[in-house]
Design an enzyme around this catalytic site. Structure first.
Site, PDB file in Angstrom:
ATOM      1  N   SER A 122       0.811  -1.213   0.000  1.00 30.66           N
ATOM      2  CA  SER A 122       0.000   0.000   0.000  1.00 30.66           C
ATOM      3  C   SER A 122       0.844   1.263   0.000  1.00 30.66           C
ATOM      4  O   SER A 122       0.331   2.356  -0.242  1.00 30.66           O
ATOM      5  CB  SER A 122      -0.934   0.008   1.223  1.00 30.66           C
ATOM      6  N   HIS A 143      -2.885  -3.358  -5.375  1.00 31.23           N
ATOM      7  CA  HIS A 143      -3.216  -2.941  -4.011  1.00 31.23           C
ATOM      8  C   HIS A 143      -4.708  -3.151  -3.767  1.00 31.23           C
ATOM      9  O   HIS A 143      -5.535  -2.331  -4.153  1.00 31.23           O
ATOM     10  CB  HIS A 143      -2.816  -1.479  -3.833  1.00 31.23           C
ATOM     11  N   GLU A 155      -6.105  -0.978  -6.694  1.00 34.10           N
ATOM     12  CA  GLU A 155      -5.198   0.016  -7.245  1.00 34.10           C
ATOM     13  C   GLU A 155      -4.071  -0.692  -7.994  1.00 34.10           C
ATOM     14  O   GLU A 155      -3.337  -1.488  -7.411  1.00 34.10           O
ATOM     15  CB  GLU A 155      -4.636   0.860  -6.100  1.00 34.10           C
ATOM     16  N   ASN A 193      -3.457   5.972  -0.396  1.00 34.50           N
ATOM     17  CA  ASN A 193      -2.897   6.331   0.904  1.00 34.50           C
ATOM     18  C   ASN A 193      -2.263   7.714   0.911  1.00 34.50           C
ATOM     19  O   ASN A 193      -2.177   8.350   1.968  1.00 34.50           O
ATOM     20  CB  ASN A 193      -1.887   5.280   1.357  1.00 34.50           C
TER      21      ASN A 193
END
Length: 284
Positions: A122, A143, A155, A193
């Protein structure tokens, strides 16, 4: 590189929350799955987690096949060599670069040189992970979001040497698992993130500074911005230790605007990690 139509067996490295979730959605999509972890105990825990999740989904009539049929497609193993028959491998071990690089170096030796290797990181650099292999063009980020069986987004992260066909394959493979995708360059935190961690930390700071109660902070964000969870509730759901680690990684790469909130660090030091420990910002 093997095309999507050639994928019969999916290898998953890691049987924790993310690894078992990825194994579950792959088996649910009809693939045979080999899920590996370092001990029998971890493997059994992962299989038990999958069984419980499948039973809950079956109770909501959200499965086309029976839990037993889906579970029968998953084989738990402890030796990395037992992934050698996989047509694609997704790594989901702890978020430590050295450990991931060791895993990818070993996978590179064990698997045929046309197998795509994906990492579920991540925050860590896909390029750095790929550099541990002799096939960096076949390494890509996938991800998945937590909990994997329920969250529809994945992702796709493209490293410095990731081939365009591999990126396209990653999108198609995630979609074959019933997911929707977006793509990010290999920059710290990617899309999710990079934006999410400052939001969570600012919510924690607002609570710590007495702007509002935690309930009102979460309610304000849900009702005011139409997100399904507020920052404190979401942090508990993700795991406060994971939020702290991600924030520290991003701070190291991108500077002090990613500095983790003091209260987040204090909660982690106290062992109150959120939903998984029964106590975080809320009690469970």
């Amino acid at each position: 590189m093997r095309g999507l139509s050639e994928i019969g067996t999916v290898g998953v490295v890691g049987a924790g929350t993310m690894g078992s979730g990825i194994a579950q959605v792959a088996a649910t999509a009809g693939y045979d799955v080999v899920m590996r972890d370092v001990t029998e105990e971890y493997v059994h825990d992962g299989l038990d987690r999958i069984d419980s999740s499948l039973e809950r989904l079956a109770g909501k009539d959200r499965l086309d096949d029976s839990p037993a049929e889906i579970q029968s497609r998953i084989t738990g193993v402890t030796e990395l060599e037992e992934l050698s028959g996989s047509d694609v491998v997704v790594e989901a071990v702890v978020e430590e670069l050295d450990i991931k690089r060791d895993v990818f170096e070993a996978l590179d030796e064990q698997l045929p040189n046309d197998v795509v290797l994906a990492t579920n990181t991540s925050t860590l650099s896909i390029t750095s992970v790929a550099a541990a292999t002799d096939r960096p063009e076949l390494v890509v980020g996938l991800h998945f979001m937590n909990p994997v069986p329920l969250m529809e987004g994945v992702e796709v992260v493209v490293g410095e040497h990731t081939d365009e066909e591999v990126a396209s394959f990653a999108h198609a493979f995630a979609e074959a698992l019933g997911k929707k995708t977006w793509e990010s360059d290999d920059k710290p935190g990617f899309v999710t993130n990079r934006i999410l961690m400052p939001w969570i930390n600012e919510g924690i700071r607002a609570y710590d500074e007495g702007v509002a109660t935690k309930e009102d902070i979460d309610a304000g964000m849900k009702l005011g911005t139409n997100v399904p969870m507020g920052p404190l509730e979401l942090a508990d759901h993700i795991g406060l230790d994971i939020c702290l680690h991600a924030s520290e990684t991003l701070q190291e790469e991108l500077g002090d605007r990613y500095r983790p909130a003091y209260l987040l660090k204090r909660k982690v030091e106290a062992g109150d990690l959120g939903k998984k420990t029964g106590r975080g910002f809320y009690e469970y």
